[in-house]
Design an enzyme around this catalytic site. Structure first.
Site, PDB file in Angstrom:
ATOM      1  N   TYR A 179       0.839  -1.205   0.000  1.00  0.00           N
ATOM      2  CA  TYR A 179       0.000   0.000   0.000  1.00  0.00           C
ATOM      3  C   TYR A 179       0.870   1.250   0.000  1.00  0.00           C
ATOM      4  O   TYR A 179       1.848   1.318   0.753  1.00  0.00           O
ATOM      5  CB  TYR A 179      -0.888   0.033   1.253  1.00  0.00           C
TER       6      TYR A 179
ATOM      7  N   GLU B  79      -0.692   4.718  -0.346  1.00  0.00           N
ATOM      8  CA  GLU B  79      -1.560   5.908  -0.474  1.00  0.00           C
ATOM      9  C   GLU B  79      -0.760   7.171  -0.197  1.00  0.00           C
ATOM     10  O   GLU B  79       0.018   7.234   0.751  1.00  0.00           O
ATOM     11  CB  GLU B  79      -2.740   5.808   0.491  1.00  0.00           C
TER      12      GLU B  79
ATOM     13  N   ASP C  74      -7.511  14.304 -24.491  1.00  0.00           N
ATOM     14  CA  ASP C  74      -7.391  12.877 -24.187  1.00  0.00           C
ATOM     15  C   ASP C  74      -6.698  12.213 -25.380  1.00  0.00           C
ATOM     16  O   ASP C  74      -7.299  12.030 -26.439  1.00  0.00           O
ATOM     17  CB  ASP C  74      -8.803  12.311 -23.974  1.00  0.00           C
TER      18      ASP C  74
ATOM     19  N   THR D 291      -4.344   6.901 -21.665  1.00  0.00           N
ATOM     20  CA  THR D 291      -4.140   5.543 -21.196  1.00  0.00           C
ATOM     21  C   THR D 291      -2.734   5.146 -21.624  1.00  0.00           C
ATOM     22  O   THR D 291      -2.115   5.810 -22.464  1.00  0.00           O
ATOM     23  CB  THR D 291      -5.168   4.561 -21.790  1.00  0.00           C
TER      24      THR D 291
ATOM     25  N   LYS E 169      -2.416   1.500 -25.179  1.00  0.00           N
ATOM     26  CA  LYS E 169      -2.824   1.443 -26.589  1.00  0.00           C
ATOM     27  C   LYS E 169      -1.563   1.592 -27.448  1.00  0.00           C
ATOM     28  O   LYS E 169      -0.706   0.708 -27.418  1.00  0.00           O
ATOM     29  CB  LYS E 169      -3.901   2.495 -26.847  1.00  0.00           C
TER      30      LYS E 169
ATOM     31  N   ARG F 153      -2.202  -1.807 -18.718  1.00  0.00           N
ATOM     32  CA  ARG F 153      -3.547  -1.215 -18.757  1.00  0.00           C
ATOM     33  C   ARG F 153      -3.654  -0.196 -17.633  1.00  0.00           C
ATOM     34  O   ARG F 153      -3.839  -0.562 -16.462  1.00  0.00           O
ATOM     35  CB  ARG F 153      -4.621  -2.272 -18.561  1.00  0.00           C
TER      36      ARG F 153
END
Ligand code: DSN
Length: 392
Positions: free
Chosen positions: A46, A48, A195, A221, A224, A230
């Site tokens: 973790y 955060e 985007d 993203t 692609k 991903r």
């Protein structure tokens, strides 16, 4: 021990990926190194917060990994760290867009984005996306030839004075004039959010106009044309860094997926290599040859061709038909049955994204597999054989 059923399904999926011709414009194959990082013990932690400001102990290596991902990400797009910031924690493109909208606006503010049926993304303002519950979207489309209509965009911007204008697309085969979008946004005092999820690889290789000189925020993203895991990242001008970071965490997300952050660092590292530029050049060459071949076989291409990695075919009006009974859904199924995966897609004028008239074809994945122009000609013939054989 691996669950038997799961083992079987993974084995079958590996076989499917090996056998198919993958023409899904948004998919790709990652490197072995990226696969290894994704499956590494980095998944166990973790983190955060942000480097140097975590809510858990034991993050010394994750801080360095996250900073490395940021460093490479900025470098890939030639951005000065004095002017640009990048948040590498978004889980996906959709959450990146949601976080970016909420960083720049307050609920119910207006946002102007591209219709899904014209090539936009769900998160660019489709009513079924949650973004539409939080913000008031106005949508622009394309003209009858499937091209962006800047007169329409300018007049919608003037009429509605949105807080953000979103440019970028998921099914648009021509170069997007980000400069023009930036000018329109400036003229109405809107932020310009771009985007570049689909074309990020091409932008990095300077094969598509860069949005950065004309944008306030750029989301993408990473899986692609960028050929990473991903996931997603958000670039923003330095002045928005705090707002964007807060919107991602704690605003929208919890702990970052550290294995994915490291895989993004590796993807950006790979994208800095000369071979990546060569790969992007081959994508553009392949797409052009595939488009020309499909056209000469009688397919009706929206906009008549392509400048990037994808092609949009209006299947209902191909081969001289006005309204063939083969739509995108039937074509998608026929292709899949014959070992080619390409997804159905809306074309201008369509109303049902579930049952649209088009097929979207992209070449990033087959180009990663080493296919060249001659292979594209063969693929075009194969698609023709599969789809033209059906009686109308
Ligand atoms: N689903 C992606 C695509 O195929 O373009 C966009 O999120």
């Amino acid at each position: 021990m691996l669950d038997k059923k799961l083992n079987f399904l993974i084995k079958k999926e590996k076989e499917r990926q090996k056998k198919e011709i993958n023409l899904i414009a948004s998919e790709n194959f990652v490197s072995r190194e990226i696969l290894e990082i994704l499956g590494s013990p980095l998944v166990n932690k973790y983190s955060e917060g942000y480097p140097g400001r975590r809510y858990y102990p034991g993050n010394q290596y994750y801080d360095e990994i996250e900073k490395l991902a940021q460093h490479y990400a900025l470098k890939v797009f030639n951005l000065s760290p004095n002017k640009w910031h990048v948040n590498v924690q978004p889980y996906s493109g959709s959450s990146a867009n949601f976080a970016a909208y909420s960083a720049l606006t307050t609920p119910k503010d207006k946002i102007l984005g591209m219709k899904l049926s014209s090539g936009g993304h769900l998160t660019h303002g489709h009513p079924v996306s949650l973004v539409s519950r939080f913000f008031k979207f106005i949508q622009y489309g394309t003209d009858k030839n499937g091209l962006l209509d800047f007169n329409e965009i300018q007049s919608l911007a003037q009429k509605f004075r949105p807080k953000i204008i979103v440019s970028g697309a998921t099914a648009y085969s021509r170069e997007i004039k980000f400069k023009k979008f930036g000018e329109i946004a400036k003229s109405v005092g809107a932020y310009h959010l771009v985007d570049i999820s689909h074309i990020a690889g091409l932008v990095s290789a300077k094969l598509h106009q860069s949005p950065f000189p004309y944008a306030d925020v750029v989301t993408t993203t990473t899986h692609k044309t960028l050929r990473g895991p991903r996931s997603a990242v958000i670039f923003c001008k330095k002045e928005f860094a705090n707002l964007i970071d807060k919107a991602v965490f704690p605003g929208l997300q919890g702990g970052p997926h550290n294995n994915v952050t490291a895989a993004k660092a590796q993807a950006f590292y790979e994208a800095l290599k000369p071979s990546f530029k060569k790969y992007q050049k081959q994508i553009v060459k392949n797409a052009k040859v595939l488009a020309d071949s499909l056209k000469s076989l009688g397919f009706n291409l929206i906009t008549g061709g392509t400048d990037n990695h994808l092609i949009l075919i209006d299947i209902k009006s191909s081969f001289g038909h006005k309204n063939s009974h083969i739509n995108g859904l039937i074509a998608e199924k026929l292709l899949e049955k014959n070992g080619i995966t390409a997804n159905r897609n809306s074309v201008p004028g369509d109303t049902s994204p579930f049952n649209p008239s088009g097929i979207r074809i992209g070449v990033p994945a087959v180009t990663t597999q080493g296919m060249k122009e001659n292979d594209m000609k063969k693929i075009a013939k194969r698609i023709y054989t599969i789809l033209s054989d059906v009686k109308n």
